[in-house]
Design a protein around this motif. Structure first.
Motif, mmCIF file in Angstrom:
data_model
loop_
_atom_site.group_PDB
_atom_site.id
_atom_site.type_symbol
_atom_site.label_atom_id
_atom_site.label_comp_id
_atom_site.label_asym_id
_atom_site.label_seq_id
_atom_site.Cartn_x
_atom_site.Cartn_y
_atom_site.Cartn_z
ATOM 1 N N ALA A 121 2.961 -4.763 2.719
ATOM 2 C CA ALA A 121 2.007 -5.515 3.543
ATOM 3 C C ALA A 121 2.149 -7.029 3.413
ATOM 4 N N TYR A 173 0.897 -1.169 0.000
ATOM 5 C CA TYR A 173 0.000 0.000 0.000
ATOM 6 C C TYR A 173 0.923 1.203 0.000
ATOM 7 N N GLU A 201 -13.663 -8.241 5.492
ATOM 8 C CA GLU A 201 -13.537 -7.585 6.786
ATOM 9 C C GLU A 201 -14.558 -6.453 6.861
ATOM 10 N N ALA A 237 -1.721 -11.672 14.456
ATOM 11 C CA ALA A 237 -2.132 -10.481 15.187
ATOM 12 C C ALA A 237 -2.681 -9.436 14.230
ATOM 13 N N ASN A 238 -3.308 -8.423 14.819
ATOM 14 C CA ASN A 238 -3.796 -7.294 14.038
ATOM 15 C C ASN A 238 -2.684 -6.670 13.223
ATOM 16 N N GLY A 239 -2.957 -6.387 11.966
ATOM 17 C CA GLY A 239 -1.968 -5.715 11.143
ATOM 18 C C GLY A 239 -0.942 -6.645 10.526
ATOM 19 N N ALA A 240 -1.116 -7.958 10.714
ATOM 20 C CA ALA A 240 -0.143 -8.911 10.161
ATOM 21 C C ALA A 240 -0.239 -8.976 8.639
ATOM 22 N N GLY A 241 -1.399 -8.653 8.108
ATOM 23 C CA GLY A 241 -1.562 -8.674 6.647
ATOM 24 C C GLY A 241 -2.571 -9.716 6.179
ATOM 25 N N LYS A 242 -3.375 -10.252 7.108
ATOM 26 C CA LYS A 242 -4.319 -11.320 6.751
ATOM 27 C C LYS A 242 -5.378 -10.823 5.768
ATOM 28 N N SER A 243 -5.992 -9.705 6.091
ATOM 29 C CA SER A 243 -7.045 -9.182 5.202
ATOM 30 C C SER A 243 -6.459 -8.810 3.846
ATOM 31 N N THR A 244 -5.271 -8.228 3.882
ATOM 32 C CA THR A 244 -4.611 -7.871 2.630
ATOM 33 C C THR A 244 -4.418 -9.103 1.755
ATOM 34 N N ILE A 267 3.954 1.031 2.265
ATOM 35 C CA ILE A 267 3.816 -0.051 3.251
ATOM 36 C C ILE A 267 3.917 -1.404 2.538
HETATM 37 N N1 LIG Z 1 -6.268 0.287 2.549
HETATM 38 C C1 LIG Z 1 -5.066 0.361 3.166
HETATM 39 N N2 LIG Z 1 -4.241 1.395 2.912
HETATM 40 C C2 LIG Z 1 -3.026 1.474 3.503
HETATM 41 N N3 LIG Z 1 -2.547 0.567 4.358
HETATM 42 C C3 LIG Z 1 -3.321 -0.481 4.656
HETATM 43 C C4 LIG Z 1 -4.610 -0.640 4.072
HETATM 44 N N4 LIG Z 1 -5.150 -1.802 4.552
HETATM 45 C C5 LIG Z 1 -4.234 -2.316 5.384
HETATM 46 N N5 LIG Z 1 -3.134 -1.537 5.450
HETATM 47 C C6 LIG Z 1 -1.918 -1.819 6.223
HETATM 48 O O1 LIG Z 1 -1.413 -3.066 5.807
HETATM 49 C C7 LIG Z 1 -0.989 -3.844 6.914
HETATM 50 C C8 LIG Z 1 -1.763 -5.151 6.970
HETATM 51 O O2 LIG Z 1 -3.115 -4.869 7.287
HETATM 52 P P1 LIG Z 1 -4.250 -5.960 7.255
HETATM 53 O O3 LIG Z 1 -4.096 -6.800 6.044
HETATM 54 O O4 LIG Z 1 -5.553 -5.269 7.427
HETATM 55 O O5 LIG Z 1 -3.915 -6.828 8.535
HETATM 56 P P2 LIG Z 1 -4.813 -7.843 9.355
HETATM 57 O O6 LIG Z 1 -6.006 -8.172 8.554
HETATM 58 O O7 LIG Z 1 -3.923 -9.013 9.589
HETATM 59 O O8 LIG Z 1 -5.155 -7.169 10.635
HETATM 60 C C9 LIG Z 1 -1.180 -2.952 8.135
HETATM 61 O O9 LIG Z 1 0.043 -2.325 8.402
HETATM 62 C C10 LIG Z 1 -2.222 -1.965 7.691
HETATM 63 O O10 LIG Z 1 -2.057 -0.744 8.375
#
Ligand SMILES: Nc1ncnc2c1ncn2[C@@H]1O[C@H](COP(=O)(O)OP(=O)(O)O)[C@@H](O)[C@H]1O
Ligand SMILES: [Mg+2]
Lengths: 240, 304
Positions: free
Chosen positions: A17, A12, A84, A36-43, A15
């Protein structure tokens, strides 16, 4: 192999990810991804659909390279996502949301599929004409799952379906996941904060940290692993 | 009293036309969150297509008014749909994800291009059409004044109401309408359900353009003349109607159109015909200042 990610990176802006993800899901499996939160799972789940596009690596589905396909074409390969935050359409009725899920499906299946959703989540049938944005969080989650199922996916992706739900709903959702897999042979990739439930429901699991897979194994092995227990189960909260 | 009744009829006719054009503004705003600044010209272009079409058909000896009308409508709708598609494709899509101002500037660019093209090919003179649909029904007579509904007014109101009903049905009841509204609410999620979002956006531009084209043809029949300035100003009035009704709201566009049409009719007969445009633009400014979400628009903040 149904789904295969090899060396996937995603960004991103600046970042980084996803940092070289290798992950696979076989037909008929329930695979879970914890971290954990922010690990990149949703990404990771979103990158399957090119949102964001991967900057390196390869994604195949049923042997086809889907890495560069447009988002809506990837969805048409029978992959459904419960994203999510649910992302139901708040200003549409419950019924309209379900119909949106069925846009790609054979219209002849519509009635059968609707009945199946009512059986799975009876509350939805009572609320058909209600605006989805006015449903409670748990009801919205059920609607998001039902919407995804209306497409009759081969692969169902679930992003923290139990987040913020009452224990009763959580039980219901895990029971649904098991039924879909055991009775309907659906392949499922599940992201969960609730590692305990998730690892018990899954055949295999992956642990993710800082955009990388740090551990993988059967659900049972991961449940037993001291590291996983310390970080994700016994009240532990690993840093992202 | 009689005069007021007549102005009511005239105002409703005008309002129907503005409402039809306003729908295009509102639908495009709904789906991409931006005003299509090239939309106002569509009405003018279709008016010129109508003038040319009617004149040509008359020259070839076509005397059937319904036939001429249908032919001209089809040509105008086809041409302007392509234009609507091109505006999206050239001015908006390549600039998606850039600053919000960029596509507006490119749209204005396309609009200037189109205006000049029309002026070059049509000249800046006022163009008349062969008389069509003359006559009407006198509904109320006093010694000094006769209230009359012209046949062309009936046609406008009937066609507009029919189109508005059909269009509302399309948006609220059909699969395309649901996809269109889904794009408005969450474009990424809509794509995740397998829907081609780009195609839905293109179709929205084209539908809006088609409705404006119908308005342009209708008005040409009504006034019997078209000039460049009228077309230009009508676009801005329709924009005001959309803002007044609440940009993004379909019923709002229709209501806004009616209100603007009525205000214009009454203003020009009771106050000053020269300053009728000022009335409209004052409304635009007042609405933007005091109620930017319009009469039926939804406030920006939404609980999800
Ligand atoms: N739309 C976005 N724009 C910028 N950064 C993002 C976005 N979505 C997630 N991130 C960043 O990417 C990283 C992984 O996020 P995310 O995949 O949401 O993690 P998880 O689902 O494991 O909590 C984090 O550092 C988050 O801040
Ligand atoms: Mg997440």
């Amino acid at each position: 192999m149904m789904l295969q990610l090899s060396g996937v990176h995603a960004h991103y802006g600046h970042i980084h990810a996803l940092r070289g993800i290798d992950l696979s899901v076989q037909v008929g499996e329930v695979v879970t991804l914890i971290g954990a939160n922010g690990a990149g799972k949703s990404t990771l789940l979103m990158s399957l659909f090119g949102q964001p596009r991967v900057s390196a690596g390869r994604i195949t589905f049923d042997g086809e390279d889907i890495t560069r396909l447009p988002t809506h074409i990837i969805a048409r390969r029978d992959i459904s996502l419960v994203p999510e935050g649910r992302r139901i359409f708040p200003r549409m009725t419950v019924m309209e949301n379900l119909l949106m899920g069925a846009v790609l499906a054979d219209p002849r299946n519509l009635d059968v599929d609707l009945k199946r959703m009512y059986a799975l989540f009876p509350i939805l049938e009572e609320r058909l004409e209600q605006r989805a944005g006015t449903l409670s969080g748990g009801e919205q989650q059920m609607l998001a799952i039902a919407r995804a199922l209306m497409a009759r996916p081969k692969l169902l992706l679930l992003d923290e379906p139990s987040l913020g739900l009452a224990p009763l709903y959580i039980k219901k959702i895990f029971q649904t996941i098991r039924e879909l897999n055991e009775d309907h042979g659906m392949t499922i990739l599940l992201i969960e904060q609730n590692a305990h439930h998730a690892l018990r429901a899954a055949h295999r699991g992956y642990v993710m940290q800082h955009g990388q897979i740090t551990m993988t194994g059967t659900g049972r092995d991961l449940l037993a692993s001291a590291e996983v227990r310390a970080a994700y189960l016994e009240g532990g909260h690993a840093a992202a | 009293m009689a005069l007021a009744l007549q102005q009511l009829i005239n105002g409703l006719t005008l309002g129907a036309v503005y409402g039809l054009i306003a729908i295009g503004y509102t639908m495009v705003y709904g789906i991409i969150g931006m005003i299509n600044f090239a939309h106002g010209d569509i009405y003018m272009v279709s008016a010129f297509i109508a003038v040319t079409g009617f004149t040509l058909l008359a020259a070839f000896g076509v005397s059937s008014v319904p036939f001429a009308l249908v032919v001209v409508l089809i040509v105008a709708v086809l041409f302007t749909s392509v234009y609507g598609w091109a505006v999206e494709r050239l001015a908006y899509r390549p600039l998606r994800g850039s600053t919000r101002l960029a596509p507006l500037i490119s749209a204005i660019g396309m609009s200037i291009f189109l205006q000049n093209m029309v002026q070059l090919t049509q000249g800046a003179r006022v163009k008349p059409i062969p008389p069509m649909l003359t006559g009407g029904i006198d509904i109320y007579e006093t010694a000094e004044f006769t209230v009359r509904i012209a046949y062309s007014q009936m046609l406008i109101v009937l066609v507009t109401v029919g189109l508005m009903i059909a269009f509302s049905w399309l948006i609220t009841r059909t699969s395309f309408g649901r996809q269109q509204r889904a794009c408005e609410q969450d474009r990424t999620m809509t794509a995740l359900l397998g829907i081609n979002v780009d195609r839905t956006i293109s179709l929205t531009f084209m539908l809006g353009a088609a409705l404006a084209a119908v308005a342009g043809v209708m008005v040409t029949v009504y006034y019997g003349v078209v000039d460049f300035y009228i077309g230009f100003v009508a676009g801005i009035k329709a924009f005001t109607a959309a803002v007044l009704g609440g940009v993004g709201s379909l019923p709002g566009a229709m209501l806004g159109g009616l209100i603007i049409g009525l205000i214009e009719a009454f203003w020009s007969s009771y106050l000053s015909a020269e300053y009728k445009d000022v009335a409209t633009f004052s409304i635009l400014i007042l609405v933007l200042m005091f109620r930017p979400s319009g009469l039926l628009g939804r406030p920006e903040v939404e609980k999800v």
